[in-house]
Design a protein around this motif. Structure first.
Motif, mmCIF file in Angstrom:
data_model
loop_
_atom_site.group_PDB
_atom_site.id
_atom_site.type_symbol
_atom_site.label_atom_id
_atom_site.label_comp_id
_atom_site.label_asym_id
_atom_site.label_seq_id
_atom_site.Cartn_x
_atom_site.Cartn_y
_atom_site.Cartn_z
ATOM 1 N N GLY A 11 -34.511 -18.754 21.727
ATOM 2 C CA GLY A 11 -33.962 -19.671 20.724
ATOM 3 C C GLY A 11 -33.698 -21.010 21.374
ATOM 4 N N GLY A 14 -33.096 -24.238 19.609
ATOM 5 C CA GLY A 14 -32.045 -24.183 18.583
ATOM 6 C C GLY A 14 -30.811 -24.973 18.987
ATOM 7 N N GLN A 15 -29.862 -24.947 18.062
ATOM 8 C CA GLN A 15 -28.617 -25.706 18.221
ATOM 9 C C GLN A 15 -27.783 -25.252 19.411
ATOM 10 O OE1 GLN A 15 -25.657 -26.654 15.278
ATOM 11 N NE2 GLN A 15 -26.092 -24.556 14.645
ATOM 12 N N ILE A 16 -27.606 -23.947 19.566
ATOM 13 C CA ILE A 16 -26.736 -23.457 20.638
ATOM 14 C C ILE A 16 -27.343 -23.831 21.983
ATOM 15 C CG2 ILE A 16 -25.838 -21.387 21.794
ATOM 16 C CD1 ILE A 16 -25.457 -20.125 19.056
ATOM 17 N N GLU A 42 -39.353 -19.451 22.699
ATOM 18 C CA GLU A 42 -39.259 -19.845 21.283
ATOM 19 C C GLU A 42 -40.372 -19.167 20.510
ATOM 20 O OE1 GLU A 42 -37.934 -21.038 18.774
ATOM 21 O OE2 GLU A 42 -36.125 -21.986 19.500
ATOM 22 N N ILE A 43 -40.314 -19.306 19.178
ATOM 23 C CA ILE A 43 -41.449 -18.853 18.373
ATOM 24 C C ILE A 43 -42.439 -20.007 18.285
ATOM 25 C CG2 ILE A 43 -40.279 -17.065 17.049
ATOM 26 C CD1 ILE A 43 -39.685 -19.156 14.894
ATOM 27 N N ALA A 87 -30.459 -16.016 22.093
ATOM 28 C CA ALA A 87 -29.887 -16.712 20.934
ATOM 29 C C ALA A 87 -30.892 -16.819 19.795
ATOM 30 C CB ALA A 87 -29.396 -18.102 21.345
ATOM 31 N N GLY A 88 -32.135 -16.425 20.038
ATOM 32 C CA GLY A 88 -33.152 -16.502 18.985
ATOM 33 C C GLY A 88 -33.111 -15.259 18.134
ATOM 34 N N SER A 89 -32.893 -15.450 16.836
ATOM 35 C CA SER A 89 -32.918 -14.290 15.947
ATOM 36 C C SER A 89 -33.273 -14.789 14.561
ATOM 37 C CB SER A 89 -31.574 -13.567 15.944
ATOM 38 O OG SER A 89 -30.573 -14.381 15.391
ATOM 39 N N ILE A 108 -37.790 -8.137 16.087
ATOM 40 C CA ILE A 108 -37.671 -9.099 17.200
ATOM 41 C C ILE A 108 -37.135 -8.408 18.458
ATOM 42 C CG2 ILE A 108 -36.400 -11.141 18.037
ATOM 43 C CD1 ILE A 108 -36.432 -12.194 15.135
ATOM 44 N N GLN A 112 -38.715 -7.620 22.209
ATOM 45 C CA GLN A 112 -38.060 -8.213 23.376
ATOM 46 C C GLN A 112 -37.532 -7.122 24.315
ATOM 47 O OE1 GLN A 112 -35.448 -11.443 22.222
ATOM 48 N NE2 GLN A 112 -37.156 -12.588 21.330
ATOM 49 N N VAL A 129 -26.715 -13.067 21.597
ATOM 50 C CA VAL A 129 -25.926 -14.016 20.809
ATOM 51 C C VAL A 129 -26.387 -14.002 19.349
ATOM 52 C CG1 VAL A 129 -25.265 -16.446 20.603
ATOM 53 C CG2 VAL A 129 -25.627 -15.440 22.871
ATOM 54 N N ASN A 131 -27.331 -13.118 15.733
ATOM 55 C CA ASN A 131 -26.697 -12.138 14.846
ATOM 56 C C ASN A 131 -27.710 -11.244 14.136
ATOM 57 O OD1 ASN A 131 -23.874 -12.534 15.068
ATOM 58 N ND2 ASN A 131 -24.151 -14.558 14.173
ATOM 59 N N LEU A 155 -22.026 -11.185 22.639
ATOM 60 C CA LEU A 155 -20.990 -12.210 22.774
ATOM 61 C C LEU A 155 -19.850 -12.027 21.777
ATOM 62 C CD1 LEU A 155 -20.513 -15.009 24.289
ATOM 63 C CD2 LEU A 155 -21.308 -16.058 22.169
ATOM 64 N N HIS A 187 -18.895 -8.415 16.218
ATOM 65 C CA HIS A 187 -18.836 -9.864 16.016
ATOM 66 C C HIS A 187 -19.217 -10.121 14.554
ATOM 67 C CE1 HIS A 187 -19.324 -14.139 16.324
ATOM 68 N NE2 HIS A 187 -20.535 -14.025 15.841
HETATM 69 P P1 NAI Z 1 -30.735 -22.170 15.374
HETATM 70 O O1 NAI Z 1 -31.350 -21.736 14.082
HETATM 71 O O2 NAI Z 1 -30.402 -23.601 15.574
HETATM 72 O O3 NAI Z 1 -31.691 -21.731 16.580
HETATM 73 C C1 NAI Z 1 -32.242 -20.471 16.680
HETATM 74 C C2 NAI Z 1 -33.590 -20.643 17.354
HETATM 75 O O4 NAI Z 1 -34.120 -19.349 17.587
HETATM 76 C C3 NAI Z 1 -34.604 -21.384 16.490
HETATM 77 O O5 NAI Z 1 -35.098 -22.501 17.221
HETATM 78 C C4 NAI Z 1 -35.688 -20.340 16.233
HETATM 79 O O6 NAI Z 1 -36.990 -20.908 16.225
HETATM 80 C C5 NAI Z 1 -35.506 -19.418 17.433
HETATM 81 N N1 NAI Z 1 -36.037 -18.076 17.224
HETATM 82 C C6 NAI Z 1 -36.116 -17.340 16.085
HETATM 83 N N2 NAI Z 1 -36.718 -16.171 16.310
HETATM 84 C C7 NAI Z 1 -37.023 -16.144 17.625
HETATM 85 C C8 NAI Z 1 -37.673 -15.207 18.443
HETATM 86 N N3 NAI Z 1 -38.152 -14.047 17.936
HETATM 87 N N4 NAI Z 1 -37.825 -15.486 19.746
HETATM 88 C C9 NAI Z 1 -37.373 -16.646 20.259
HETATM 89 N N5 NAI Z 1 -36.766 -17.598 19.515
HETATM 90 C C10 NAI Z 1 -36.583 -17.341 18.213
HETATM 91 O O7 NAI Z 1 -29.458 -21.234 15.555
HETATM 92 P P2 NAI Z 1 -28.225 -21.424 16.550
HETATM 93 O O8 NAI Z 1 -27.173 -22.190 15.867
HETATM 94 O O9 NAI Z 1 -28.714 -21.878 17.870
HETATM 95 O O10 NAI Z 1 -27.712 -19.913 16.627
HETATM 96 C C11 NAI Z 1 -28.508 -18.902 17.210
HETATM 97 C C12 NAI Z 1 -27.988 -17.528 16.814
HETATM 98 O O11 NAI Z 1 -26.695 -17.307 17.331
HETATM 99 C C13 NAI Z 1 -27.864 -17.302 15.317
HETATM 100 O O12 NAI Z 1 -28.311 -15.980 15.036
HETATM 101 C C14 NAI Z 1 -26.385 -17.380 15.066
HETATM 102 O O13 NAI Z 1 -25.999 -16.640 13.928
HETATM 103 C C15 NAI Z 1 -25.862 -16.762 16.323
HETATM 104 N N6 NAI Z 1 -24.474 -17.078 16.680
HETATM 105 C C16 NAI Z 1 -23.749 -16.095 17.303
HETATM 106 C C17 NAI Z 1 -22.465 -16.324 17.756
HETATM 107 C C18 NAI Z 1 -21.680 -15.253 18.454
HETATM 108 O O14 NAI Z 1 -20.514 -15.507 18.767
HETATM 109 N N7 NAI Z 1 -22.219 -14.070 18.752
HETATM 110 C C19 NAI Z 1 -21.833 -17.638 17.529
HETATM 111 C C20 NAI Z 1 -22.671 -18.602 16.909
HETATM 112 C C21 NAI Z 1 -23.954 -18.326 16.494
#
Ligand code: NAI
Length: 327
Positions: A11, A14-16, A42-43, A87-89, A108, A112, A129, A131, A155, A187
């Motif tokens: 991921g 992504g944002q994180i 990434e994808i 973090a990618g999901s 996924i 992995q 990370v 969800n 996490l 979580h």
């Molecule tokens: P985001 O949508 O900005 O980035 C996620 C990235 O993952 C995207 O760039 C996407 O292309 C990529 N991705 C999707 N499927 C993939 C795969 N099969 N292999 C590799 N990359 C892949 O999301 P953000 O904000 O970065 O959050 C990431 C995840 O973390 C989300 O699922 C979010 O719900 C979760 N999260 C979990 C927290 C926790 O405390 N456990 C806290 C905050 C977010």
């Protein structure tokens, strides 16, 4: 260390990751003298965006960064990985049922898991990370049988940090005057942020927080719904605080921590949580990547009710996930 630590982030566009990568590359997580090799997954549709992130990483000229790999192939990304941050999901879309969300993520984390099992270091430390993170960790572990279950975690440090932050805010102290807060379970909104043994300046926090009823009606729901509240306010889900928590999680786990911290780990039967789920417990990180679930915490009726609710939710997710794994 002169040998680079191989750190994989999925991921990565992504944002994180955008908040996390500079923390890692600057030495804020693994130490200021630890060289780092980054392997970014990434994808395919996000590879251009990922390349932009890599351009920025190069433009930072981080002295600790020895190499950066960009790929959409987990077999390449996880090659010799010492640490893997997943973090990618597949994100929850409006109207999506939990079962659909789990189904998308099972595929996924199955792929992995296989890749991790074949190419990562057997000592790899994984933090999931994306969800639903606890159940994604379970699926990953199911398909990575040669990676010890205790090397896979999910996490919940963000939930712990949120809870500590709110105790400090509500009692008018600094966060480092707060101790003994724990997160139990999933979580998700069923998690139990436990302040029954929390202290503020060494004194019980519960009375200062207004007692059990106020905690039940106000404090606990605030932490359980904090992610949704940030999303509503910002228009994007928590990213800065999530990245910060991932750094805290890995630092505690790998370097050790004098404080008890919360992380979701493979249940071992402690506190009547049967084996088979990844469950957030208070753990003691003793350094070198070893940790133990804190034992002997007395749980009153109040806490027990919350712990059993989140346990039930995790076992329901487990049944759905394992059915989908077998399909
Ligand atoms: P985001 O949508 O900005 O980035 C996620 C990235 O993952 C995207 O760039 C996407 O292309 C990529 N991705 C999707 N499927 C993939 C795969 N099969 N292999 C590799 N990359 C892949 O999301 P953000 O904000 O970065 O959050 C990431 C995840 O973390 C989300 O699922 C979010 O719900 C979760 N999260 C979990 C927290 C926790 O405390 N456990 C806290 C905050 C977010």
């Amino acid at each position: 260390s002169k040998t680079p630590l191989t750190v994989c982030v999925s991921g990565a566009a992504g944002q994180i990751a955008y908040s996390l990568l500079p923390l890692i590359a600057r030495g804020d997580v693994f130490g200021r003298d630890q060289l780092i090799e980054l392997r970014l997954l990434e994808i395919k549709p996000a590879l251009d965006a990922l390349h932009g992130v890599v351009m920025e990483l190069r433009d930072c000229s981080f002295p600790l960064l020895t190499a950066i790999v960009e790929t959409d192939d987990p077999m390449v990304a996880f090659q010799h990985a010492d640490v893997t941050i997943l973090a990618g999901s597949f994100p929850r879309r409006p109207g999506m049922e939990r079962r659909d969300l789990i189904a998308r993520n099972v595929s996924i984390f199955k792929a992995q898991g296989h890749a991790l099992d074949s190419v990562a270091s057997k000592n790899v430390k994984v933090v999931v990370v994306g969800n639903p993170s606890n159940t994604n960790a379970l699926v990953l572990s199911h398909f990575a049988p040669t990676i010890p279950k205790q090397n896979i975690t999910a996490l919940t440090r963000l939930d712990q940090n949120r809870a500590v932050g709110q105790v400090a805010l509500r009692t008018g102290v600094r966060v480092d005057q707060v101790d003994g807060v724990a997160i139990w379970g999933n979580h998700s909104a069923s998690q139990y942020p436990d302040v029954t043994r929390a202290t503020v300046n060494g004194e019980p926090a519960l009375p200062k927080l207004g007692g059990r009823q106020v905690v039940a009606e106000d404090f606990i729901p605030c932490i359980q719904k904090r992610g949704a509240a940030v999303l509503k306010a910002r228009g994007f889900s928590s990213a800065m605080s999530a990245a910060n928590a991932i750094g805290d999680h890995l630092k505690s786990w790998i370097l050790g921590d004098s404080k008890i911290v919360s992380m979701a780990v493979a249940s071992d039967g402690s506190y009547d949580v049967k084996r088979g789920v990844y469950f957030s417990f208070p753990v003691r990180c003793v350094g070198g990547g070893d940790y133990e679930i804190v034992q002997g915490i007395e749980m009153d009726e109040f806490s027990r009710k919350y712990v059993s609710a989140t346990t039930e939710e995790l076992f329901a997710e487990r049944i759905e996930a394992l059915e989908l794994c077998a399909a």
